[in-house]
Enzyme design. Structure first.
Site, PDB file in Angstrom:
ATOM      1  N   ASP A  76      -5.470   2.430   2.170  1.00 50.69           N
ATOM      2  CA  ASP A  76      -6.352   1.622   2.890  1.00 50.69           C
ATOM      3  C   ASP A  76      -6.590   1.885   4.415  1.00 50.69           C
ATOM      4  O   ASP A  76      -5.574   2.200   5.096  1.00 50.69           O
ATOM      5  CB  ASP A  76      -5.935   0.325   2.828  1.00 50.69           C
ATOM      6  CG  ASP A  76      -6.085  -0.520   1.502  1.00 50.69           C
ATOM      7  OD1 ASP A  76      -6.616   0.312   0.437  1.00 50.69           O
ATOM      8  OD2 ASP A  76      -5.523  -1.626   1.262  1.00 50.69           O
ATOM      9  N   ASP A 134      -0.652  -2.418  -4.234  1.00 53.24           N
ATOM     10  CA  ASP A 134      -1.940  -2.688  -3.585  1.00 53.24           C
ATOM     11  C   ASP A 134      -2.764  -1.499  -3.356  1.00 53.24           C
ATOM     12  O   ASP A 134      -3.333  -0.772  -4.583  1.00 53.24           O
ATOM     13  CB  ASP A 134      -1.762  -3.604  -2.450  1.00 53.24           C
ATOM     14  CG  ASP A 134      -3.109  -4.156  -1.685  1.00 53.24           C
ATOM     15  OD1 ASP A 134      -4.207  -4.149  -2.473  1.00 53.24           O
ATOM     16  OD2 ASP A 134      -2.947  -4.783  -0.892  1.00 53.24           O
ATOM     17  N   ARG A 187     -12.510   1.244  -6.539  1.00 57.19           N
ATOM     18  CA  ARG A 187     -12.324   1.368  -5.062  1.00 57.19           C
ATOM     19  C   ARG A 187     -12.459   2.908  -4.685  1.00 57.19           C
ATOM     20  O   ARG A 187     -11.260   3.491  -4.021  1.00 57.19           O
ATOM     21  CB  ARG A 187     -11.480   0.755  -4.381  1.00 57.19           C
ATOM     22  CG  ARG A 187     -11.462  -1.110  -4.425  1.00 57.19           C
ATOM     23  CD  ARG A 187     -10.634  -1.637  -3.709  1.00 57.19           C
ATOM     24  NE  ARG A 187     -10.733  -3.121  -3.846  1.00 57.19           N
ATOM     25  CZ  ARG A 187      -9.893  -4.044  -3.141  1.00 57.19           C
ATOM     26  NH1 ARG A 187      -8.955  -3.646  -2.441  1.00 57.19           N
ATOM     27  NH2 ARG A 187     -10.324  -5.506  -3.548  1.00 57.19           N
ATOM     28  N   ASP A 196       0.895  -1.230  -0.075  1.00 55.61           N
ATOM     29  CA  ASP A 196      -0.030   0.002   0.160  1.00 55.61           C
ATOM     30  C   ASP A 196       0.654   1.252   0.050  1.00 55.61           C
ATOM     31  O   ASP A 196       2.073   1.191   0.442  1.00 55.61           O
ATOM     32  CB  ASP A 196      -0.842  -0.066   1.217  1.00 55.61           C
ATOM     33  CG  ASP A 196      -1.761  -1.147   1.174  1.00 55.61           C
ATOM     34  OD1 ASP A 196      -2.346  -1.819   0.270  1.00 55.61           O
ATOM     35  OD2 ASP A 196      -2.140  -1.585   2.436  1.00 55.61           O
TER      36      ASP A 196
END
Length: 340
Positions: free
Chosen positions: A180, A176, A233, A153
């Site tokens: 997050d 990724d 997302r 991330d």
């Protein structure tokens, strides 16, 4: 509401005064202090009066990897200024590097960059912890940085971390997630960032089986972000309520916001251009909830899916959104680095 341009001019005047005073006393100029955190990051909760980062601590400047990693891990409040490019090692923990509580990490100018690794805000994962521990990481500000090329991330927030403000950054090309937020984290604002050249942008909520940590938490505000071709997302939400997504500019995405596992999202005043699915509640897992108002959809293939009611963000904080038609002008002009 004051325009973003006027706000930037005010900051510029403050920066000039800071530089002149620093020069007069022979000290190196520091980055001007920014405004107070807004959205959920500005809410007083969990024993924390909004998000102030390293305010009151020493101001230091990192120009090397060793300096940066030392400063962000220190226990005391600290304002860590980043100058130039810092290469983060990737040999351990997939290149994720821990930030301690009470930190402001801010780039100087428009060319401060973190490359190669990512930033972790939070304690190690422990599925048995289902309420906020006393030592949860808290009170962190990340501003005015380009973060790119991480092997995991770009930023990960986990394990009941709270009062986090991620503002005016540029995120791209992570392996990724870009940002997050999961495992009980709470009272967070993600604002005025540009996301581009990235696939799975914003995850909110760990997985469908993690209600024990995430339900009743994950209160996050996403506002004035530029989702510039970031594919999906933007964000993808589980369990959180309220999740406030307002005044963001979506351009050329497969989907904008997905609400699942009974999450509650308020989708307000956003501008969607060439987005296949701007907002979804029928996604994967249990259905989510979504309230949508005052959004603009242009060349989108589907309407926004709405369902149920959601606790209003004004229950927690006051805000004055731009009109959605202003978003394609205001957001690209103000989001990203070099604007604070």
């Amino acid at each position: 509401m004051r325009t973003h341009v006027g706000y930037e001019r005010a900051l510029a005047r403050v920066a000039v005064v800071v530089a002149l005073v620093a020069a007069a006393v022979g000290a190196p100029p520091a980055m001007a202090a920014g405004p107070a955190a807004d959205g959920f990051a500005g809410v007083t909760a969990l024993g924390q009066g909004g998000t102030t980062g390293g305010a009151g601590g020493a101001v230091v400047t990192a120009t090397t990897t060793a300096q940066f990693l030392d400063y962000i891990a220190r226990p005391e409040p600290l304002v860590v200024q980043v100058r130039g490019t810092i290469v983060l090692p990737t040999g351990t923990r997939d290149g994720m590097h821990d930030i301690a509580s009470d930190k402001t990490i801010a780039g100087l100018g428009g060319d401060a960059r973190l490359v190669g690794g990512g930033l972790n805000i939070g304690l190690p994962v422990d599925d048995d912890v289902i309420s906020p521990p006393a030592n949860a990481v808290h009170n962190v500000i990340i501003r005015n940085l380009s973060i790119t090329g991480a092997t995991d991330d770009l930023i990960n927030v986990q394990m009941f971390s709270h009062h986090i403000w991620i503002d005016h950054n540029d995120f791209s090309d992570g392996d990724d997630g870009a940002v997050d937020i999961k495992r009980g984290s709470d009272f967070i604002t993600v604002s005025w960032n540009r996301f581009h050249d990235h696939d799975k942008t914003l995850l909110l909520g760990h997985d469908d089986d993690n209600a024990a940590q995430d339900a009743g938490r994950l209160r996050v505000t996403y506002h004035h972000n530029y989702f510039d071709g970031s594919d999906q997302r933007n964000p993808r939400v589980r369990f959180g309520e309220s999740v406030h997504v307002y005044n963001n500019y979506y351009r050329d995405n497969s989907y904008g916001v997905a609400s699942a596992m009974n999450a509650g999202v308020v989708l307000e005043g956003n501008y969607f251009f060439s987005v296949n699915n701007p907002g979804r509640v029928d996604f994967s897992g249990d259905l989510g909830r979504m309230v949508a108002r005052d959004n603009v959809l242009v060349e989108c293939n589907h309407e926004i899916e709405v369902r149920g009611s959601v606790v209003e963000p004004r229950t927690y904080y006051a805000y004055t959104p731009h009109r959605a038609v202003e978003v394609p002008t205001v957001v690209p002009a103000g989001a990203g680095v070099g604007r604070v």
